[in-house]
Design a protein around this motif. Structure first.
Motif, short mmCIF file in Angstrom:
data_model
loop_
_atom_site.label_atom_id
_atom_site.label_comp_id
_atom_site.label_asym_id
_atom_site.label_seq_id
_atom_site.Cartn_x
_atom_site.Cartn_y
_atom_site.Cartn_z
N UNK A 2 5.01 -0.29 -13.24
CA UNK A 2 5.96 -0.65 -12.19
C UNK A 2 7.38 -0.75 -12.75
N UNK A 3 8.33 -0.29 -11.95
CA UNK A 3 9.75 -0.31 -12.32
C UNK A 3 10.55 -0.90 -11.17
N UNK A 4 11.76 -1.40 -11.47
CA UNK A 4 12.60 -1.91 -10.37
C UNK A 4 12.92 -0.85 -9.32
N UNK A 5 13.16 0.40 -9.77
CA UNK A 5 13.40 1.45 -8.79
C UNK A 5 12.15 1.73 -7.96
N UNK A 6 10.98 1.60 -8.60
CA UNK A 6 9.74 1.77 -7.84
C UNK A 6 9.57 0.70 -6.78
N UNK A 7 9.96 -0.56 -7.12
CA UNK A 7 9.90 -1.63 -6.12
C UNK A 7 10.83 -1.32 -4.94
N UNK A 17 9.59 -0.59 -1.08
CA UNK A 17 10.10 -1.36 0.06
C UNK A 17 10.68 -0.45 1.13
N UNK A 18 11.40 0.61 0.70
CA UNK A 18 11.98 1.53 1.67
C UNK A 18 10.90 2.30 2.43
N UNK A 19 9.87 2.74 1.72
CA UNK A 19 8.79 3.50 2.37
C UNK A 19 8.04 2.61 3.35
N UNK A 52 5.09 9.01 0.16
CA UNK A 52 4.08 8.27 -0.58
C UNK A 52 3.88 8.82 -1.99
N UNK A 53 4.04 10.12 -2.17
CA UNK A 53 3.78 10.74 -3.47
C UNK A 53 5.01 10.79 -4.36
N UNK A 106 4.57 5.52 -7.80
CA UNK A 106 4.78 5.93 -6.41
C UNK A 106 4.04 4.97 -5.49
N UNK A 107 4.42 4.91 -4.22
CA UNK A 107 3.68 4.06 -3.29
C UNK A 107 2.20 4.41 -3.21
N UNK A 108 1.86 5.68 -3.35
CA UNK A 108 0.46 6.06 -3.29
C UNK A 108 -0.31 5.50 -4.49
N UNK A 109 0.27 5.55 -5.69
CA UNK A 109 -0.39 4.99 -6.87
C UNK A 109 -0.54 3.48 -6.75
N UNK A 110 0.46 2.84 -6.19
CA UNK A 110 0.35 1.39 -6.00
C UNK A 110 -0.76 1.04 -5.02
N UNK A 111 -0.89 1.81 -3.96
CA UNK A 111 -1.95 1.55 -3.00
C UNK A 111 -3.32 1.79 -3.62
#
Length: 684
Positions: free
Chosen positions: A549-554, A558-560, A578-579, A638-643
């Protein structure tokens, strides 16, 4: 006068000149002689086998008036009257040929129906011939149905098609259907012989065989190839020139391949393939010739002497038939036939040819397999243990309790006969039952003893009884089925087997009082298995996916999530969001807004239209001027990896809750065959 090609010059003018279609000629001849004329005929079959020719002969038979002009409908048109000559020249006004490949719309069919309303101008019947009728549109067929079903008495329809499956069933039911068959190579060769004799062209028998096979049942193709071969050979037909023109592979190449494959000589196979490449011979033609040779070999193997004696190519099939077993011949034939379809998929056709042939070498030889299976194991073939080396040999013996004991070292000088070591059959752990303490009972049948290598002093050299000699109890009804003994796959939750004591085991025949155990340990009470047998280890858990996880990823997650909440992300735009991984944010080059750089692995998702749509959705959600740029690379956050990580963690927690539940643990301990079905645990 201009030259007329052989296919047109020698087109049959009557039913007597037709070759290879006796079943159609016979039916039409009898119908014409008896006056049983149908109003619609359908001729089907591959190209160049006589569909249009039969149609023209039928039109001449219906309109022929004879040399004297007084004739009627006949099965033998004269060929000299005006109707016969004009139909042959394709200028008879009452015979209309329509090519449905280029005139397939409803407009052409309506025009044809309008012409059907008028009686014949000069002939007895109007004949409408529609070639390639399967290419008519559905509307054209529907417009033709009524006229085709009930035409005027002076109108006859003739339809020809190479694909009757595409015809409407309502059309097929209104026609008298004749299926013209592809002609045999012998029939084609005989007709070519007559044509070449009339043309006075010298020909070799081998050239005729090549041309008749290359035609593949089509007489028109055979005559066209003959025209080409005459021009290629300078007015004569020689086997070498025809083979070079057609690119046909010589039978000798196929013979050498069969010999190399039968000998399992891969080096010779590759050398022959390289030779074909150097000569520029076709790989597909090689497989075709190989399949033809294997077909003759299979016929000779199944029915000796059934091959055509007049064909010189059959000598090789008869000679090579013993080289392969019948099943190997069938296997290699199947590989050669199906391998032709794989050649376009290979890097080049010769590499594909080599792979098809090497595939056969991957199978064991039939003789080797038969030799291995035909030689059953015998005692004489078992290795004997030399007396000098007997001291270093240990024979494992399975005791009634299921443990293995090693034989003791023999004395230096022993008079015992050395017997082959016979290993005891493996016994499944659950099949071995502990025996109760010996009590007085009926004497059972003494168990046979297996002699082993002397491995103990004379006072302790008594043979050891094999475990298989002890009577085994019947399998209980609650025992697991055989497939339960298979090793669990990764991630499966396996039940721990319940411990069983000797008292709870199934009853077993008790030894007689005089049946003293050979080993004093056998008479001792057995300890409880629950205290000695270690519990089976649980399978290792799968590692959870971890996201860096990175700050830009957070910020991007949040935007997605915000754009999804507004419903502005749909279809591929949602997949792109998502990807993606946000890797950089910088001021825009023009000083207006920000420049966001996304890392996307899949190239289709980096398409500019998708990026533009995502940019508009992001600007609408944030209310800022943001420009997106998609670059190639593997996303790490990415949001998909986080999910995926979140779902895996929830699944792990749900499995731990179930496995640690006291009720579940008690059930697994109570029933030896109980287990948790993998995949049945779902987080709520």
């Amino acid at each position: 006068m201009s030259y007329v090609v052989l296919a047109r010059k020698y087109r049959p003018r009557s039913f007597e000149e037709m070759v290879g279609q006796d079943h159609v000629v016979r039916a039409l001849t009898h119908a014409l002689e008896q006056g049983r004329l149908h109003h619609a005929y359908l001729f089907t079959g591959t190209r160049g086998i006589g569909k249009t020719t039969v149609s023209r002969i039928l039109a001449k038979s219906l309109n022929c008036v004879g040399p004297d002009g007084q004739g009627g409908v006949t099965a033998h048109p004269c060929g000299v009257c005006s109707a016969c000559r004009e139909i042959d020249a394709d200028r008879y006004i009452d015979y209309v040929e329509l090519d449905a490949a280029s005139n397939r719309s409803i407009d052409e069919i309506r025009e044809l129906i309008e012409r059907a309303a008028y009686k014949p101008t000069v002939g007895r019947f109007k004949v409408f011939m529609i070639d390639e009728a399967h290419q008519l549109t559905k509307d054209a067929f529907n417009a033709l149905l009524k006229t085709l079903e009930e035409p005027p008495e002076y109108l006859k329809f003739v339809l020809a098609t190479t694909d009757p499956e595409k015809m409407l069933p309502t059309v097929l039911s209104r026609c008298l259907q004749f299926n013209l068959r592809p002609m045999a190579p012998q029939t084609v060769a005989e007709h070519l012989t007559r044509v070449l004799e009339a043309e006075q062209v010298p020909v070799e028998p081998g050239a005729l065989r090549l041309l008749s096979r290359a035609a593949r049942g089509s007489m028109r193709d055979a005559l066209s190839l003959t025209d080409q071969a005459i021009a290629y050979g300078g007015g004569q037909l020689q086997e070498a020139s025809v083979r070079a023109m057609l690119g046909t592979v010589d039978r000798r190449h196929a013979e050498r391949l069969v010999q190399a494959l039968a000998a399992r000589d891969g080096r010779a196979v590759l050398a022959e393939v390289d030779g074909l490449r150097d000569r520029g011979l076709s790989a597909a033609g090689t497989l075709e010739e190989l399949a033809r040779l294997l077909q003759q070999m299979a016929v000779e193997q199944a029915v000796p002497g059934a091959l055509d004696e007049t064909d010189p190519d059959t000598e090789a099939g008869r000679r090579l038939a013993p080289a392969l077993a019948p099943d190997e011949t069938q296997l290699l034939y199947s590989m050669a036939v199906h391998g032709r379809a794989e050649l376009p998929l290979a890097p080049d056709e010769y590499a594909g040819l080599a792979m098809v042939l090497l595939r056969f070498l991957a199978f064991p030889s039939a003789e080797g397999g038969a030799a291995r299976s035909a030689a059953p194991p015998s005692r004489s073939s078992a290795p004997l243990v030399a007396p000098a080396a007997a001291a270093s040999v240990a024979v494992p013996v399975v005791s009634p309790r299921g443990d293995a004991t090693a034989a003791r070292a023999p004395a230096a000088a022993s008079s015992h006969t050395v017997a082959p070591a016979v290993p005891a059959p493996p016994v499944a752990p659950e099949a071995v039952r502990p025996a109760p303490a010996p009590v007085a009972a009926a004497a059972p049948v003494p168990a046979p003893r297996v002699p082993v290598t002397p491995a103990a002093p004379p006072q302790a050299s008594a043979p050891v009884r094999a475990a298989s000699a002890r009577p085994q109890p019947p399998v209980a009804a609650d025992e697991p089925p055989p497939w339960m003994d298979e090793a669990p796959f990764e991630g499966e939750v396996v039940a721990r087997p319940a411990a069983r004591s000797p008292r709870s085991a199934d009853p077993e025949p008790e030894p007689a009082p005089h049946d003293v155990p050979d080993d004093p340990q056998d008479a001792a009470p057995w300890p409880d298995e629950a205290a000695t047998a270690p519990a089976p280890a649980m399978p290792a858990r799968r590692a959870l996916p971890e996201v860096a996880r990175t700050p830009l990823g957070d910020r991007w997650a949040e935007a997605v999530a915000g754009m999804q909440a507004t419903g502005s992300l749909v279809a591929l735009v949602r997949e792109l969001a998502l990807q993606s991984e946000l890797v950089a944010i910088a001021p825009a080059a023009d000083g207006q807004g920000e420049q966001w750089q996304l890392r996307v692995e899949r190239e289709p998702l980096r398409a500019p239209p998708l990026v533009d749509k995502l940019q508009k959705a992001l600007q609408a959600w944030s209310g800022k001027t943001i420009r997106l740029e998609a670059v190639a690379g593997v996303a790490q956050d990415s949001p998909a990896l986080r999910e995926t990580e979140r779902l895996a963690r929830r699944q792990r927690e749900a499995e731990e809750v179930i496995q640690s539940d006291p009720l579940v643990q008690s059930l697994l301990a109570q029933f030896s065959t109980a287990r948790i079905v993998p995949g049945s645990i779902k987080p709520v």
